[in-house]
Design an enzyme around this catalytic site. Structure first.
Site, PDB file in Angstrom:
ATOM      1  N   LYS A 176      -6.473 -22.438  -4.293  1.00 25.10           N
ATOM      2  CA  LYS A 176      -5.687 -21.356  -4.855  1.00 25.10           C
ATOM      3  C   LYS A 176      -6.018 -21.647  -6.362  1.00 25.10           C
ATOM      4  CE  LYS A 176      -3.292 -16.758  -4.676  1.00 25.10           C
ATOM      5  NZ  LYS A 176      -3.409 -15.506  -3.349  1.00 25.10           N
ATOM      6  N   GLY A 185       7.010   0.521  -1.145  1.00 30.60           N
ATOM      7  CA  GLY A 185       6.036   0.646  -2.075  1.00 30.60           C
ATOM      8  C   GLY A 185       5.190   1.005  -0.534  1.00 30.60           C
TER       9      GLY A 185
HETATM   10  P1  NAD Z   1      -0.591  -2.059  -4.476  1.00 28.71           P
HETATM   11  O1  NAD Z   1      -0.662  -1.716  -5.521  1.00 28.71           O
HETATM   12  O2  NAD Z   1      -1.655  -0.689  -4.447  1.00 28.71           O
HETATM   13  O3  NAD Z   1       0.751  -1.582  -4.221  1.00 28.71           O
HETATM   14  C1  NAD Z   1       2.216  -1.760  -4.197  1.00 28.71           C
HETATM   15  C2  NAD Z   1       3.230  -0.840  -4.669  1.00 28.71           C
HETATM   16  O4  NAD Z   1       4.205  -1.046  -5.189  1.00 28.71           O
HETATM   17  C3  NAD Z   1       2.098   0.048  -5.575  1.00 28.71           C
HETATM   18  O5  NAD Z   1       2.855   1.648  -5.676  1.00 28.71           O
HETATM   19  C4  NAD Z   1       4.046  -0.396  -6.637  1.00 28.71           C
HETATM   20  O6  NAD Z   1       4.526   0.964  -7.569  1.00 28.71           O
HETATM   21  C5  NAD Z   1       5.257  -0.536  -5.830  1.00 28.71           C
HETATM   22  N1  NAD Z   1       6.468  -1.103  -6.219  1.00 28.71           N
HETATM   23  C6  NAD Z   1       6.182  -2.265  -7.221  1.00 28.71           C
HETATM   24  N2  NAD Z   1       7.594  -2.264  -6.919  1.00 28.71           N
HETATM   25  C7  NAD Z   1       8.057  -2.328  -6.695  1.00 28.71           C
HETATM   26  C8  NAD Z   1       9.677  -1.172  -6.273  1.00 28.71           C
HETATM   27  N3  NAD Z   1      10.854  -2.522  -6.512  1.00 28.71           N
HETATM   28  N4  NAD Z   1       9.748  -0.906  -5.005  1.00 28.71           N
HETATM   29  C9  NAD Z   1       9.284  -0.206  -4.432  1.00 28.71           C
HETATM   30  N5  NAD Z   1       8.456  -0.263  -5.162  1.00 28.71           N
HETATM   31  C10 NAD Z   1       7.905  -1.186  -5.833  1.00 28.71           C
HETATM   32  O7  NAD Z   1      -0.480  -3.327  -3.636  1.00 28.71           O
HETATM   33  P2  NAD Z   1      -0.664  -4.011  -2.013  1.00 28.71           P
HETATM   34  O8  NAD Z   1      -3.031  -4.258  -2.332  1.00 28.71           O
HETATM   35  O9  NAD Z   1      -0.718  -2.248  -1.120  1.00 28.71           O
HETATM   36  O10 NAD Z   1       0.073  -4.950  -2.464  1.00 28.71           O
HETATM   37  C11 NAD Z   1       1.358  -4.481  -1.210  1.00 28.71           C
HETATM   38  C12 NAD Z   1       1.781  -5.764  -1.084  1.00 28.71           C
HETATM   39  O11 NAD Z   1       0.769  -6.300   0.129  1.00 28.71           O
HETATM   40  C13 NAD Z   1       1.354  -6.504  -2.414  1.00 28.71           C
HETATM   41  O12 NAD Z   1       1.946  -8.179  -2.031  1.00 28.71           O
HETATM   42  C14 NAD Z   1       0.393  -7.673  -2.401  1.00 28.71           C
HETATM   43  O13 NAD Z   1       0.301  -9.509  -2.493  1.00 28.71           O
HETATM   44  C15 NAD Z   1       0.302  -7.944  -0.530  1.00 28.71           C
HETATM   45  N6  NAD Z   1      -1.391  -7.908   0.257  1.00 28.71           N
HETATM   46  C16 NAD Z   1      -2.253  -7.064  -0.009  1.00 28.71           C
HETATM   47  C17 NAD Z   1      -3.351  -7.009   0.721  1.00 28.71           C
HETATM   48  C18 NAD Z   1      -4.367  -6.189   0.253  1.00 28.71           C
HETATM   49  O14 NAD Z   1      -5.207  -6.517   1.333  1.00 28.71           O
HETATM   50  N7  NAD Z   1      -4.247  -5.152  -0.310  1.00 28.71           N
HETATM   51  C19 NAD Z   1      -3.477  -7.853   1.540  1.00 28.71           C
HETATM   52  C20 NAD Z   1      -2.081  -9.279   1.379  1.00 28.71           C
HETATM   53  C21 NAD Z   1      -1.656  -8.954   0.997  1.00 28.71           C
END
Ligand code: NAD
Length: 348
Positions: A78, A178
């Site tokens: 990382k 979320g």
């Molecule tokens: P994203 O930013 O598209 O979605 C996250 C959502 O969470 C947003 O809509 C945001 O408004 C909402 N949010 C933020 N704070 C909040 C709260 N306090 N209460 C409720 N909602 C809240 O991100 P994503 O790509 O969907 O990723 C979501 C999670 O999954 C993250 O933790 C990310 O690290 C993890 N993740 C994502 C992927 C991927 O492929 N995108 C892969 C592995 C892990």
């Protein structure tokens, strides 16, 4: 360094400073036993260099476990850039970061993480080929969220089978925290199977779109832990399972895509003692890194990704079964398996 509390026999920790662009970065390689280290680059305004170092050490260790559990030919690494993503970015900074990665000769592959975008990564890619998660290029894998969400959906079914005796989610109540990229796609899968959804997000327009699409009920962000549901699925922030929230949960399963869901390591035993089956986050959300691994291989193949996703879900089932059989926290069992896989690769 060797006495640092987050140091876990990392193979290499590299510090880079480029005075001209202001770059200050750390690239931590936890293990390359299974293959070149891979893991995203985070840009964050750490208060101290020590905090940046701690993040790099812990996140790179986490990537070793995630990659091992996804059965990928990748080790764990990382990088962190010490800076403010809103005010400190420049093309020169990301180009300097690209040269830093290039100097490691392929021992570490990067991709975007918090604070870093695909366009920043395009600048990095102008200096090195050891970059993934790009929008364009021969093997570009694009947005990993649908694959991640597909894995989380199947992981939830795997948990439901153990917790309720059936993987069928029709009629199950699921509280989804979320509904961005991963959470949104996940809700589509869950609704299609007939689950009853309660959703929240700080972005109300996103909630409206998901509710219209899936028939989900809107819940205030503060109330999501109190929903009388079967399953809680965190898909927003980390550290959402803590002493305060655990006491409020009425569910039998916690399974979602968010990274670092447990606020502290002892939360895994606390969940078990509360009778909640927890899907270790770095196992259930491995779909995204599988997608990135396909890009790193130089030839993106959808069928390879889907095969790896099948294996990932099997692995999650093994973790849950072993934990239930031995009355151990699921996170502990997952880490044990990951460490065994890395140790076996080291022995050759
Ligand atoms: P994203 O930013 O598209 O979605 C996250 C959502 O969470 C947003 O809509 C945001 O408004 C909402 N949010 C933020 N704070 C909040 C709260 N306090 N209460 C409720 N909602 C809240 O991100 P994503 O790509 O969907 O990723 C979501 C999670 O999954 C993250 O933790 C990310 O690290 C993890 N993740 C994502 C992927 C991927 O492929 N995108 C892969 C592995 C892990």
């Amino acid at each position: 360094m060797f006495d640092h509390p987050s140091y876990d026999h990392h193979e290499g920790v590299h510090f880079f400073e480029d005075a001209a662009s202001g770059l200050k970065a750390i690239i931590a390689i936890h293990s390359s036993a299974l293959g070149p280290a891979a893991g995203g680059c985070r840009m964050w305004p750490y208060a101290t260099g020590e905090q940046a170092l701690r993040d790099a050490l812990r996140l790179s260790q986490g990537m070793s476990f995630k990659n091992a559990m996804a059965s990928l030919p990748l080790g764990g690494g990382k990088s962190v850039i010490w800076g403010n993503a809103k005010t400190d970015k420049s093309p020169a900074l990301f180009e300097a970061f690209g040269r830093a990665i290039e100097s490691l000769n392929g021992r570490y592959y990067t991709a975007e993480d918090v604070g870093v975008t695909t366009s920043d990564m395009a600048l990095v890619a102008s200096q090195t080929k050891y970059v993934a998660g790009l929008d364009t290029g021969a093997a570009a894998s694009g947005d990993p969220s649908p694959i991640t969400a597909g894995g989380v959906y199947r992981g939830i079914k795997t948990c439901a089978e153990r917790a309720f005796g059936s993987a069928d989610l029709s009629g199950r109540t699921i509280a989804v925290q979320g509904v961005g990229s991963v959470g949104g796609y996940l809700c589509d899968h869950l609704a299609q199977e007939g689950a009853r959804l309660f959703v929240c997000d700080i972005d109300q327009e996103t909630v409206t779109r998901v509710c219209e699409r899936t028939g989900a009920s809107r819940v205030n962000t503060d109330d999501i832990y109190d929903v009388d549901a079967d399953i809680f699925s965190p898909n927003a922030l980390g550290a959402v399972i803590n002493k305060a929230t655990l006491g409020r949960l009425k569910v039998k399963v916690v399974a979602g895509g968010a990274n670092n869901q447990l606020a502290s390591p002892d939360m895994d035993s606390a969940l078990r003692e509360a009778g909640i089956l927890y899907a270790p986050d770095y196992v259930i959300n491995g779909g995204g890194i599988i997608n990135v691994a396909a890009e790193i291989s130089g030839e993106y193949s959808r069928s390879w990704v889907m095969d790896k996703l099948d294996v990932l879900i099997e692995t999650l089932g093994e973790v849950l079964d072993e934990a239930l059989k031995a009355s151990l926290p699921t996170n502990l069992v997952a880490e044990r398996i990951a460490r065994q896989r890395i140790a076996a690769a080291k022995r050759g």
